[in-house]
Structure formats: C-alpha cells, structure tokens
Motif scaffolding. Structure first.
Motif, PDB file in Angstrom:
ATOM      1  N   LYS B  40      39.207 -20.070 -27.420  1.00  0.00           N
ATOM      2  CA  LYS B  40      40.326 -19.667 -28.468  1.00  0.00           C
ATOM      3  C   LYS B  40      40.521 -19.672 -29.983  1.00  0.00           C
ATOM      4  CE  LYS B  40      44.832 -17.143 -27.618  1.00  0.00           C
ATOM      5  NZ  LYS B  40      45.854 -17.229 -27.087  1.00  0.00           N
ATOM      6  N   TYR B  43      37.693 -18.167 -31.867  1.00  0.00           N
ATOM      7  CA  TYR B  43      37.165 -17.123 -32.450  1.00  0.00           C
ATOM      8  C   TYR B  43      38.551 -16.525 -32.916  1.00  0.00           C
ATOM      9  CZ  TYR B  43      39.563 -12.097 -30.927  1.00  0.00           C
ATOM     10  OH  TYR B  43      39.983 -10.606 -31.180  1.00  0.00           O
ATOM     11  N   PHE B  54      39.099 -11.609 -24.601  1.00  0.00           N
ATOM     12  CA  PHE B  54      39.402 -12.051 -23.334  1.00  0.00           C
ATOM     13  C   PHE B  54      39.081 -12.224 -22.180  1.00  0.00           C
ATOM     14  CE2 PHE B  54      41.605 -14.266 -27.091  1.00  0.00           C
ATOM     15  CZ  PHE B  54      41.420 -13.482 -27.261  1.00  0.00           C
ATOM     16  N   LYS B  55      38.366 -11.293 -21.457  1.00  0.00           N
ATOM     17  CA  LYS B  55      38.096 -11.256 -20.512  1.00  0.00           C
ATOM     18  C   LYS B  55      37.073 -11.384 -19.734  1.00  0.00           C
ATOM     19  CE  LYS B  55      39.780  -5.957 -20.916  1.00  0.00           C
ATOM     20  NZ  LYS B  55      40.038  -4.707 -19.975  1.00  0.00           N
ATOM     21  N   SER B 106      38.326 -11.897  -7.418  1.00  0.00           N
ATOM     22  CA  SER B 106      38.508 -10.869  -8.652  1.00  0.00           C
ATOM     23  C   SER B 106      37.048 -10.284  -8.385  1.00  0.00           C
ATOM     24  CB  SER B 106      39.073 -11.218  -9.535  1.00  0.00           C
ATOM     25  OG  SER B 106      38.881 -11.443 -11.010  1.00  0.00           O
ATOM     26  N   PRO B 107      37.384  -8.762  -8.933  1.00  0.00           N
ATOM     27  CA  PRO B 107      36.100  -8.535  -9.452  1.00  0.00           C
ATOM     28  C   PRO B 107      35.500  -8.191 -11.046  1.00  0.00           C
ATOM     29  CG  PRO B 107      37.475  -6.326  -9.205  1.00  0.00           C
ATOM     30  CD  PRO B 107      38.376  -7.314  -8.622  1.00  0.00           C
ATOM     31  N   SER B 108      36.809  -8.808 -11.964  1.00  0.00           N
ATOM     32  CA  SER B 108      36.430  -9.139 -13.333  1.00  0.00           C
ATOM     33  C   SER B 108      35.736 -10.681 -13.406  1.00  0.00           C
ATOM     34  CB  SER B 108      37.537  -9.400 -13.730  1.00  0.00           C
ATOM     35  OG  SER B 108      39.007  -9.566 -13.206  1.00  0.00           O
ATOM     36  N   PHE B 110      33.598 -12.345 -10.101  1.00  0.00           N
ATOM     37  CA  PHE B 110      32.266 -11.744  -9.642  1.00  0.00           C
ATOM     38  C   PHE B 110      31.053 -11.132 -10.775  1.00  0.00           C
ATOM     39  CE2 PHE B 110      29.709 -11.487  -6.240  1.00  0.00           C
ATOM     40  CZ  PHE B 110      28.459 -10.217  -6.574  1.00  0.00           C
ATOM     41  N   VAL B 111      31.988 -10.126 -11.615  1.00  0.00           N
ATOM     42  CA  VAL B 111      30.848  -9.795 -12.243  1.00  0.00           C
ATOM     43  C   VAL B 111      30.635 -10.550 -13.729  1.00  0.00           C
ATOM     44  CG1 VAL B 111      32.345  -9.055 -14.102  1.00  0.00           C
ATOM     45  CG2 VAL B 111      30.419  -7.160 -13.324  1.00  0.00           C
ATOM     46  N   TYR B 112      30.680 -11.535 -13.566  1.00  0.00           N
ATOM     47  CA  TYR B 112      30.288 -12.690 -14.594  1.00  0.00           C
ATOM     48  C   TYR B 112      29.782 -13.953 -13.561  1.00  0.00           C
ATOM     49  CZ  TYR B 112      32.724 -10.503 -18.232  1.00  0.00           C
ATOM     50  OH  TYR B 112      32.870  -9.481 -19.153  1.00  0.00           O
ATOM     51  N   THR B 113      29.961 -13.415 -12.234  1.00  0.00           N
ATOM     52  CA  THR B 113      28.400 -14.898 -11.597  1.00  0.00           C
ATOM     53  C   THR B 113      26.733 -13.927 -12.214  1.00  0.00           C
ATOM     54  OG1 THR B 113      28.895 -12.947  -9.615  1.00  0.00           O
ATOM     55  CG2 THR B 113      30.277 -15.716 -10.215  1.00  0.00           C
ATOM     56  N   ILE B 117      24.940 -11.442 -18.372  1.00  0.00           N
ATOM     57  CA  ILE B 117      25.571 -10.816 -18.596  1.00  0.00           C
ATOM     58  C   ILE B 117      26.671 -11.088 -20.011  1.00  0.00           C
ATOM     59  CG2 ILE B 117      28.369 -10.252 -18.049  1.00  0.00           C
ATOM     60  CD1 ILE B 117      26.788  -9.072 -15.752  1.00  0.00           C
ATOM     61  N   GLU B 121      26.903  -8.035 -22.621  1.00  0.00           N
ATOM     62  CA  GLU B 121      28.050  -8.307 -23.779  1.00  0.00           C
ATOM     63  C   GLU B 121      27.582  -8.009 -24.819  1.00  0.00           C
ATOM     64  OE1 GLU B 121      30.976  -7.747 -23.443  1.00  0.00           O
ATOM     65  OE2 GLU B 121      31.202  -8.548 -21.390  1.00  0.00           O
TER      66      GLU B 121
END
Lengths: 85, 202, 381
Positions: B40, B43, B54-55, B106-108, B110-113, B117, B121
């Motif tokens: 942070k 950033y 932040f996601k 949490s799907p948000s 899981f998507v980063y596993t 990715i 980004e």
C-alpha cells in the motif's frame, strides 16, 4: 439513511476491496455496475456470497443477481424481504 | 533479419525497497514482514490511481507496482510480450483459498490461484495483447527467460517484451522486471540479465 | 519458424490408460463424466471425469512404487512411460522434459496428505517426473491456466527452432481436486449436468482430470505424420476471468496463426475448440471464429467426453486432433443439443469420415490468455 443501507455499503466496500470509496460516495439508487462504483462480474459473484454469509439468503438462480444487485436500494429491498439472519 | 535488442530499463522490488534501474526510489520503514502495508505504501508513493489494485492478491500487486515503475513513461505497442517466472506459482493465495474450502469460498480469491493472472493484470493495465508465458523454476533462470524472450522477438512473435521474475515466499518478495526493446544501452543477453538481477544497491 | 512433428503419445484418463483406449472410447461415444459425491452441490453430487485411484495404482505398480508418488505424479509418469516405451532409442542426456499444469499436487495442501508440503511446488513435481526416468536436463515448467498444455507445445516448437534442444517430451496434467471444485463452484460455473459445449442450453463446465504426453522433434522420422507448423498466443487485455465479448485475443491468435500457416479459413478441415460449456466462453469463441471466417469449418469440443482437464486440456486435445487427422475422422462434439442463433457454428453432430489435412486447435484461459495452433497431416510427398 436506514441502517441496512449503510451496513450494505460498508460491507460492499470491505468485501469487494473498494478501498478508495467511502459510504458517502455510494448513492442509494446509483447503478452499482455503472461507471461510478464500477463493479464487475467477479464482484457480482462476491455479492452472492455476501447475501448468504451475512443475510442467510441463498440465490437459487445466480441470474437473479442481475436484478437484485442493480443498486443499494434494490439490494436492501430484496434482503428485507428474504433475510433469514 | 537479426535485430539487436536491449534491456531498455529494469526495476526491482525487494526487502522493502523499490528500484528504478539501479536507483533506489523508495524505501519503507516498516518491518520486512509487513508486506500488505508495504504494498500500500508503494502504491501511494508511486501515486498510482488504479482502484483495481486493491482487489488483487499480493503477487498481482507486486506485478502492477513493478510494471508501473518500468512502463509508466513508455508508450508501448500492444505487441509487447510478457514472460514471467517464479518458484512458488500462486502458493500464497492458494493457501488462503485452501483455508476457506470448508467455509465460505471467495471467487475473488480463487481467481488469483493461478500465477499467470499477473500477466493478465499487466496486459489489462497497459493494453498489451501479445504473447504471454509463465514459467516455474526454483531460482531465477536467466538462460530460460533470455532464450525464450529472444526467440519470441527473433521469430517476430512480438515487437517488445517485458520479462523477469516475480517471486513470493510467504511475506518475502523478490521482483525483477525488464523492458526489452530495440532501444537502450545494455544488450539483451543472458549474462546481462543475470548481472542486473544480482545487482545489489551499495 | 519451422514445423515440429508429433510422434509417440499417451493419454491417461478415465477413458483409458493408452491413446488407443481413449480413441476407442471416443469412437464408442463414451464419456468420462460420471456422478461423484460432493456435499457442496444441490443433490450432494456432481458430474466430473475422475480417474479411479485403484486402477491407477495397479497400472503404476507395474513400473514403480505407488506409495511414493502422488496421484498426479503417477498419471504424468504413466503418460511419459507410455510415450517412451514405444520409442526405440532416446538420448536421455539431450531430451527436454516440458511439464504443464495449473495446480500440480494441490491436494497436498489438505491436512491429511502423506506428502511433504514442498511437493506442491511445481518444480518439485517436474523433478520427480524427471528423476523417475533419469533425464538429465532441467525440466521446463509452464503454468499458464488452461492454455498451458498447448502453450507447452508452442514453447517446444520455439525452442526447437532456436536449437535449444532437438527433442522433447511434453507432458500435461491436472486433478479434479476439492481446491478447484470449490473454486469453480464459487464462480457458479459448474453445470448440474454433463457439460454441453456450444449448445444453446449449456449452463457450465464439468471438471475432469487427465495426463497426456507426446514426443516432439524437428525430425519427421516417418512418412505419415502430424506437424505443428503455426501458432500464436495473445492476451485479451480485457478481464482476468471473463473472456472478451469480441473475442479479441483469440481472434488475434487466429489471424496470426493463419497468416503464419499461409492458409485461408476455407482450407481448414477441422477446428478443435476450447468449448468449456459456459455461456461466456463458448459465445466468445463463436464470435472469434466468425470474425475469422471459420464458422463453416467442422468444429467440436472434447469437453463432453473428458470434462475440462485444465492444464492437460490443450495438450490432450491436440493429441486427439492428431489422431483425428491420421484417421480422417471427425469426432462428434459430445452433448451438443441445440444450435445457437447468434454466430452459429458448424458443430460436428456425429462421427464422420472426412479427408482431413489441416486442423486448428484453440484454447483460452483465466488471465485473458488465448492460443491457436495449426496442425498438418504430412503424407508422402
């Protein structure tokens, strides 16, 4: 502003990591998936999780989300009608 | 057609510091294990205005910070390949997801596993629509990365490339990202890549 | 860039432990997708393609000690073994192992695992396979979501062309783990029925597990063969999990690949799509195929037979494309029922014999990645 609406905004900001937004930045009837708050498809899935986790509502059809998550007002109405927690 | 490619610029992020080429541009006062706060701080220091940050999980945050330092002042073509590597894949986020398996998933998270990715980004932020590859090796394999990147450029699969290493072992991060293009002073070779990776300030 | 040739291959899946068994099963229209218990789902079960652990161990015991290897390692080792035992001579000093997987031994993260945590590292997985056979070169490991398997073939082609090595074994594999089941479930992505790729009434994926391996080299070796002679990967730069609605990345791949192949869409005899069965993926592919002028080409997805095998998918399906070409057979796109009104495609509804020379394989994955490969059946010149 009713408590539920404020609570929802706080939850959404925290759950969806909307770090740069505060409760005051979200209007009750603002389109959540529009340019302002700018939620996306993963956020929509997280909102389904939030409904279950915080309010005990399990959406049988995820497509319902498109209607329910339009705005804070719509979400609050839906939760008031269906909450089990 | 044998064009000469150069390491036009590079960046590293490790031990609480951010480097632009060999210059330390930011150093945190935090304890080294305070990675989330460090991310942070960095950033804010870079004055990034990118709420999606932040996601993201830690790996993607590191990738976005590094690419900001590397690419901010470049007007890159969309034909820029991204070739990254690390030793732990997305293990940090994998463990977070694993812990949630029997409760609320949490799907948000899981998507980063998936380690690639972070390629997504970076591609989204800079609108790069080119070749991607994510390799796994136990240490930074300069030969593999230099060879593959060179091949993509030589075979005209891409015009420029971003390549490097973005590793995260628990709270310990080691990021090294290079911009490879036809402009610069340092020829793009395995040896030069290695030397820059091992560069230590002072 | 020159072509590379696909030589011996092996598939380890619920449909069989050799390529021949798998092709026979597909010819007989069998599916790996069966109901398996899981309390996460409405009826406490879900459709998935899962390899029977006992059958796998029995097969593995012929070549090694099953207690020392994880399920995925057994699958990958059996696949590589299946390739090697059909090859006469291989130089283990020079042979390059390339491993593709999305989650590797992710089941080790469960508390009841017998294996040490460091085995979850993908380089450890690859080294375990390397050490089993005694290969000398350090493995190359690719983890790039669902295009990994095909990308591994493309990486092999690129490296062979730059003379980094001459021969490689590419192996891909992934498990149906609670890790991925729970994750895809949180995405509301898992269908309550066996997946129906490209069908207007599709409603999600089915997961599957498999390992597949193929020996590739720049040497043709035999007169009738299949080559990989054009490829491209490109990112959508749109969203990390949602495919681009305009099929941007896939369209770009197809343009570049067709250009490299010097082929027009009308010269393509067959297209093996990614076709996962989600509303969004299959729509995106339909858009990309139509934009590329490929809507008349016979198209199928293999996910109705296997489910989505993640890091194995693109490689497994490329091997099936190879055999399709060699047999001059178009396999039906299993579970296709209703044609889409928008961007309709020429979906293969039943197995059909056809003269086939050129085929395209496409894949897409989380992170916005896309891949297109062009294969050619090489016959006596």
């Amino acid at each position: 502003m009713s408590d539920l609406r404020t609570e929802l905004k706080e939850s959404i900001i925290e759950q969806l990591n909307l770090e740069e937004l505060s409760v005051e930045d979200i209007e009750n009837d603002e389109h959540l998936f529009g340019d302002g708050v700018g939620l996306d498809s993963i956020d929509a899935l997280e909102l389904i999780v939030l409904l279950e986790k915080d309010y005990g509502i399990k959406l049988t059809d995820p497509q319902q989300g498109k209607d329910i998550f339009v705005s804070i007002n719509r979400m609050a109405e839906f939760i008031e009608a269906h909450r089990t927690k | 057609m044998n064009k000469q490619y150069y390491i036009s610029n590079f960046t590293s992020i490790k031990k609480g510091a951010v480097y632009n080429a060999k210059n330390k541009i930011f150093e945190s006062e935090l304890e080294l294990n305070e990675i989330d706060l460090f991310l942070k701080e960095a950033y804010n220091f870079l004055a990034l205005s990118y709420p999606k940050f932040f996601k993201m999980d830690r790996l993607s945050k590191l990738g976005i910070l590094a690419s900001e330092v590397l690419l901010k002042n470049e007007s890159l073509e969309s034909d820029t390949a991204i070739i990254l590597s690390n030793s732990t894949s997305s293990l940090n986020t994998d463990k977070t997801h694993q812990e949630s398996i029997n409760q609320i998933v949490s799907p948000s998270i899981f998507v980063y596993t998936l380690p690639n990715i972070v390629l997504g980004e970076i591609s989204i932020k800079y609108q790069l629509q080119s070749e991607n590859a994510f390799f796994i090796s136990d240490t930074f394999d300069a030969e593999l990365i230099a060879d593959y990147t060179n091949d993509l450029l030589a075979f005209e699969k891409a015009k420029n490339a971003v390549c490097g290493w973005i590793d995260l072992k628990n709270a310990e991060y080691d990021v090294f990202l290079c911009l490879i293009s036809e402009e610069g002073d340092v020829p793009f070779t395995q040896k030069n890549l290695e030397q820059l990776y091992y560069f230590e300030n002072e | 860039m020159k072509k590379i040739y696909l030589h011996e291959d092996a598939i380890i899946s619920p449909l069989g432990f050799t390529t021949t068994e798998n092709i026979q099963a597909i010819s007989a229209k069998k599916s790996a997708l069966k109901l398996h218990p899981n309390s996460r789902f409405e009826n406490n079960n879900f459709y998935a393609g899962i390899i029977d652990n006992d059958l796998l161990s029995q097969a593995f015991l012929k070549i090694g000690d099953a207690s020392k290897y994880t399920k995925l390692e057994q699958m990958m080792i059996l696949a590589v073994d299946g390739v090697l035992k059909n090859r006469k001579q291989t130089n283990f000093q020079q042979l390059q192992l390339i491993v593709s997987t999305t989650k590797g031994n992710i089941d080790i993260l469960q508390s009841n695992s017998n294996f040490p945590e460091n085995r979850v590292l993908l380089s450890e997985l690859a080294n375990t396979v390397k050490e089993f056979f005694g290969f000398k070169k350090k493995p190359i490991v690719i983890s790039n979501a669902c295009i990994s398997g095909g990308l591994a073939l493309a990486v092999a082609r690129r490296f062979i062309n730059s003379d980094r090595f001459e021969e490689a074994i590419v192996v891909g594999g992934d498990l149906v783990s609670e890790f991925v089941v729970s994750g895809f479930n949180s995405f509301q992505a898992i269908s309550n029925e066996p997946c129906k790729p490209f069908s207007a009434n599709r409603n999600g994926i089915s997961l599957g597990e498999a390992a597949a391996a193929v020996f590739v080299s720049k040497n043709r070796e035999v007169s009738k063969n299949v080559s990989l002679f054009a490829d491209s990967s490109a990112n959508d730069a749109n969203h990390i999990s949602g495919p681009s609605r305009t099929g941007e990345g896939l369209y770009k791949c197809l343009s570049i690949a067709l250009n490299e192949a010097r082929l027009t869409p009308s010269q393509i005899d067959y297209l093996s799509a990614h076709g996962t069965g989600t509303i969004f993926n299959d729509s995106m592919e339909a858009v990309a195929f139509t934009r590329s002028g490929l809507q008349e080409v016979p198209i199928n997805s293999y996910k109705g037979y296997y489910g989505h095998t993640l890091g194995a998918a693109s490689l497994l399906e490329s091997i099936l494309v190879k055999h399709s070409l060699l047999k001059n057979t178009l396999f039906s796109s299993k579970n296709f029922e209703v044609a889409e009104g928008e961007n309709p495609l020429n979906i293969i509804k039943d197995h059909k014999d056809s003269n086939l020379t050129y085929a395209i394989k496409t894949s897409s994955g989380f992170g916005g990645c896309n891949l297109a490969m062009v294969f050619k059946k090489e016959e006596d010149e």
